[in-house]
Design a protein around this motif. Structure first.
Motif, PDB file in Angstrom:
ATOM      1  N   VAL A   5       0.955  -1.151   0.347  1.00 40.41           N
ATOM      2  CA  VAL A   5      -0.399   0.025  -0.139  1.00 40.41           C
ATOM      3  C   VAL A   5       0.540   0.941  -0.059  1.00 40.41           C
ATOM      4  N   PHE A   6       1.856   1.102   0.498  1.00 41.06           N
ATOM      5  CA  PHE A   6       3.237   2.631   0.788  1.00 41.06           C
ATOM      6  C   PHE A   6       3.724   2.472  -0.556  1.00 41.06           C
ATOM      7  N   ALA A   7       4.203   1.112  -1.211  1.00 38.72           N
ATOM      8  CA  ALA A   7       4.062   1.813  -2.133  1.00 38.72           C
ATOM      9  C   ALA A   7       4.045   1.544  -3.368  1.00 38.72           C
ATOM     10  N   GLY A  33      13.746   2.556  -8.735  1.00 38.70           N
ATOM     11  CA  GLY A  33      14.269   1.075  -8.580  1.00 38.70           C
ATOM     12  C   GLY A  33      15.179   2.452  -7.085  1.00 38.70           C
ATOM     13  N   GLY A  34      15.263   3.218  -6.854  1.00 36.86           N
ATOM     14  CA  GLY A  34      16.153   3.949  -5.820  1.00 36.86           C
ATOM     15  C   GLY A  34      14.660   3.610  -4.294  1.00 36.86           C
ATOM     16  N   LEU A  35      13.837   4.468  -4.917  1.00 36.83           N
ATOM     17  CA  LEU A  35      12.910   4.841  -4.129  1.00 36.83           C
ATOM     18  C   LEU A  35      11.814   2.606  -3.603  1.00 36.83           C
ATOM     19  N   LEU A  36      11.286   2.144  -4.482  1.00 35.39           N
ATOM     20  CA  LEU A  36      11.671   0.838  -4.481  1.00 35.39           C
ATOM     21  C   LEU A  36      11.905  -0.116  -3.492  1.00 35.39           C
ATOM     22  N   MET A  37      13.555   0.190  -3.445  1.00 38.07           N
ATOM     23  CA  MET A  37      14.470  -0.452  -3.020  1.00 38.07           C
ATOM     24  C   MET A  37      14.413  -1.037  -1.605  1.00 38.07           C
ATOM     25  N   LEU A  54      11.206   0.099  -0.434  1.00 39.24           N
ATOM     26  CA  LEU A  54      10.575  -0.973   0.648  1.00 39.24           C
ATOM     27  C   LEU A  54      10.460  -2.069  -0.332  1.00 39.24           C
ATOM     28  N   ILE A  55      10.806  -2.606  -0.763  1.00 42.80           N
ATOM     29  CA  ILE A  55      11.192  -3.968  -0.894  1.00 42.80           C
ATOM     30  C   ILE A  55      12.368  -4.761   0.327  1.00 42.80           C
TER      31      ILE A  55
END
Lengths: 187, 510
Positions: free
Chosen positions: A44-46, A74-78, A80-81
């Protein structure tokens, strides 16, 4: 100070076998849907990040090249992953236990913590659940002690009916305790 | 009191003045920065004169008076058999009810402007949020005393035992118990010099004072240079001299602040007396605002004794009787809700603590925390700062050394502070009562019975687990105490005994 006014103090020793060990506790695991809940709540945050990256890629007037946009996304998602993976593992380390005189909660993967809250100290109990928790049939149990302005212990990942039963049990214990105290005072 | 029970009453007419002055004080205190900004703006603006300043000030004062009159008109209170009810509010009427058994502390305050009217401000404090405090802004002092006694469950046999009367007209006052502790002017002065009040003074007066000092010192230097007594060129070429002069200026300002704080403490706590009665403590103090605080023995859950860094040099301590939720209460200059005992010198410290505790305790020796606490912090901080210094030395043009050296110097200072912090952190535990000490140069010692423990948490980091260590967090009614880096078996043992005592304790209504 007048020494004659100092009361006598006694300090009877306590036999080690009389002292229960908090480590001898069998922990209950969180509800089976808790792990899925942690992944969904992280997702949900992603979503805003993914949406922003897609929009930026599609909109023509943003002067960044596509590969740069992908790097930023990618830098923002990493993180979160990584958070998602951590929460998955963390769910396996969580646990709770209700004993006759206290409630014990365990949490943490790297930084681990065990919190023990005596039932005799609980002043107020409540259960809460957000929309995602409701969707997964989960709830959290919040326990308050005297003087605390926020919850002193929050147990998350409980199945809704388990949380309700725990709440009712603890409320009954508080009621019994308070009526015993009033009876003692009246005597 | 019986004729006024169970009836909604209004405050006396003379209480309007009290509400007005109190309201202005609170308004100024809460908007201090705005007032300083407005004052500065007024001083530098050419278009604003004294007439505008007067008109603006008069508008504020008249508005305040109108608000006080409306608040007074709408304020009602009622004393029932077991509770006090208050109706208050300007636009929205709020009704509060406080049961006597929930009242932790009954506070009296008689500022100088209430004295001619024989009025007293009464505050009933309960555990929990600040909003649960009920205040009666100005009631007749005999009513206030009777209310306090009713809350405490004390039957007053003699009529009109009123501590706020003049001494000549209150012969019953002689029947009061002797003081367990009195703080003289010298004790209070030293307490003020060593207390954290200095930082509040610095925050309030620092900015305008520094502007004033800067302009005055600058003008003074110019005058000295113009008169030929001072050679500015020589001064500019001697940075060490400038640094020494600057250092002297800072020390002078610090000393001035300490003296000011000491004088303020004398005004605030003048005549401080601690009295122990059957079921409670009472403290009385104050010059311009005479205050009385009471603390039920049953609500006293912990004793804290503290000594600031400067206090250590002067042998000065202060003590606090902790109640439920007290750690979260306001500690602003004029709103200190703690049960504070100021100005204790080291010779009287044991007596005061015994009085608060109620009995003498031969406490065990202090046991320190594991040395790995220190070595862990030393390693990580040094790694970070030395790396930063090296990086700067490599990256800075000309390989300047002064900045990396300054960082290394800072590193050394931090290592010394960490060492002191580790040395200071210790506990004393006898299975029934516990003391925890912490601090760096100053120190704080919190003492409590294990039975009041609310919650225990044992936590471990990866580093701690490798070395079989753990941190123990003990939640008390007034806040949390932590002992880090204990050997795991010791942390487990203390936690188990804490839980045993708390779970067996008959005291549940904390």
């Amino acid at each position: 100070m007048n020494q004659s006014q100092v009361a006598e103090f006694s300090n009877p020793s306590v036999a080690p076998e009389d002292v229960p060990d908090y480590r001898q506790t069998t922990f209950e695991t969180p509800a089976s849907t808790f792990r899925r809940y942690t992944q969904v709540s992280t997702l949900v945050f992603a979503v805003p990040v993914v949406l922003a990256a897609c929009v930026a890629w599609l909109v023509p007037f943003i002067p960044l090249e596509v590969w740069k946009l992908l790097v930023i996304a990618g830098g923002l998602l990493m993180p979160l992953i990584l958070i998602s993976a951590y929460r998955w593992v963390d769910a396996g380390y969580r646990g709770w236990a209700l004993r006759q005189h206290d409630i014990v909660a365990r949490s943490g993967v790297l930084w681990r913590s065990i919190t023990v809250l005596p039932v005799a100290r609980i002043q107020h109990v409540e259960t809460t659940h957000g929309p995602l928790e409701r969707l997964h049939g989960l709830a959290r149990l919040k326990l308050y002690t005297a003087g605390g302005m926020t919850a002193d212990l929050v147990v998350i990942g409980l199945a809704r009916d388990t949380a309700d039963r725990l709440r009712e049990y603890l409320v009954e214990q508080i009621r019994k305790r308070d009526s015993d105290v009033h009876q003692t005072e009246d005597e | 009191m019986s004729s006024t029970e169970h009836v909604w009453q209004a405050l006396p007419v003379s209480a309007v003045g009290a509400l007005y002055i109190n309201g202005i004080q609170q308004f100024v205190r809460q908007n201090l920065l705005i007032f300083f900004g407005a004052g500065t703006g007024f001083a530098v603006s050419d278009s604003l004169g004294w007439r505008e300043f007067g008109l603006g000030g008069a508008a504020v004062l008249l508005t305040g008076l109108l608000i006080a009159m409306i608040y007074h008109r709408r304020f009602r209170y009622r004393v029932d058999e077991d509770s006090v009810r208050v109706r208050k509010g300007l636009f929205e009427q709020q009704e509060l009810k406080v049961r006597f058994e929930r009242v932790q502390n009954v506070g009296f305050s008689q500022p100088i402007y209430l004295k001619p009217f024989g009025l007293v401000r009464v505050t009933l404090e309960t555990p929990g949020a600040a909003q649960t405090e009920v205040s009666l802004p100005g009631i007749i002092s005999s009513e206030a005393t009777a209310l306090r006694d009713q809350i405490s469950g004390v039957v007053v046999r003699h009529a009109d035992v009123d501590p706020y009367r003049e001494k000549d007209s209150a012969p019953e006052a002689a029947a009061e118990p002797d003081s367990a502790f009195r703080a003289g002017a010298a004790d209070l002065f030293k307490y003020g010099m060593t207390s954290n009040q200095i930082w509040i003074l610095l925050a309030v007066f620092g900015a305008p004072a520094s502007n004033l000092i800067e302009s005055r010192v600058g003008r003074w230097f110019e005058q000295l240079s113009a008169s030929g007594l001072l050679d500015m060129e020589m001064l500019r070429g001697a940075p060490l001299l400038i640094a020494v002069l600057f250092g002297l200026l800072i020390v002078s300002v610090a000393l001035l602040l300490m003296v000011l704080s000491g004088l303020l403490a004398i005004v605030r706590y003048k005549g401080y007396r601690l009295i122990r009665e059957t079921d409670r403590f009472k403290s009385r103090f104050g010059l311009l605002d005479v205050r009385e605080k009471s603390l039920k023995l049953a609500k006293l859950h912990g004793i804290e004794i503290a000594q600031t860094a400067v206090g250590r040099m002067l042998g000065q301590w202060h003590a606090i009787g902790h109640q439920t939720g007290a750690a979260q209460l306001d500690v602003a200059m004029n709103n200190d809700r703690r049960f504070l005992i100021p100005g204790i010198d080291k010779d009287r410290l044991d007596d005061v603590v015994c009085t608060l505790r109620g009995w003498a305790w031969d406490a065990p020796e202090w046991t320190g925390i594991h040395a790995r606490f220190r070595s862990m912090l030393w390693t990580r901080i040094s790694l970070a700062l030395v790396s930063a210094a090296l990086l700067l030395w490599v990256l800075l043009p000309g390989h300047l050394v002064w900045l990396p050296l300054a960082i290394l110097g800072l590193n050394l200072l931090i290592l010394v502070i960490v060492h002191q912090h580790w040395r200071r952190w210790a506990y004393a535990f006898d299975g029934q009562r516990m003391r925890i000490r912490s601090g760096v140069v100053g120190q704080k010692i919190v003492e409590f019975e294990l039975a009041v423990c609310q919650q225990v948490a044992i936590s471990t980091s990866p580093y701690q687990r490798r070395h079989e260590l753990a941190s123990l967090a003990i939640r008390l009614p007034h806040g949390e105490q932590t002992i880090p880096y204990l050997p795991q078996p010791v942390a487990d043992g203390i936690a188990n005994v804490l839980l045993y005592r708390a779970e067996r304790s008959a005291e549940h209504g904390l």
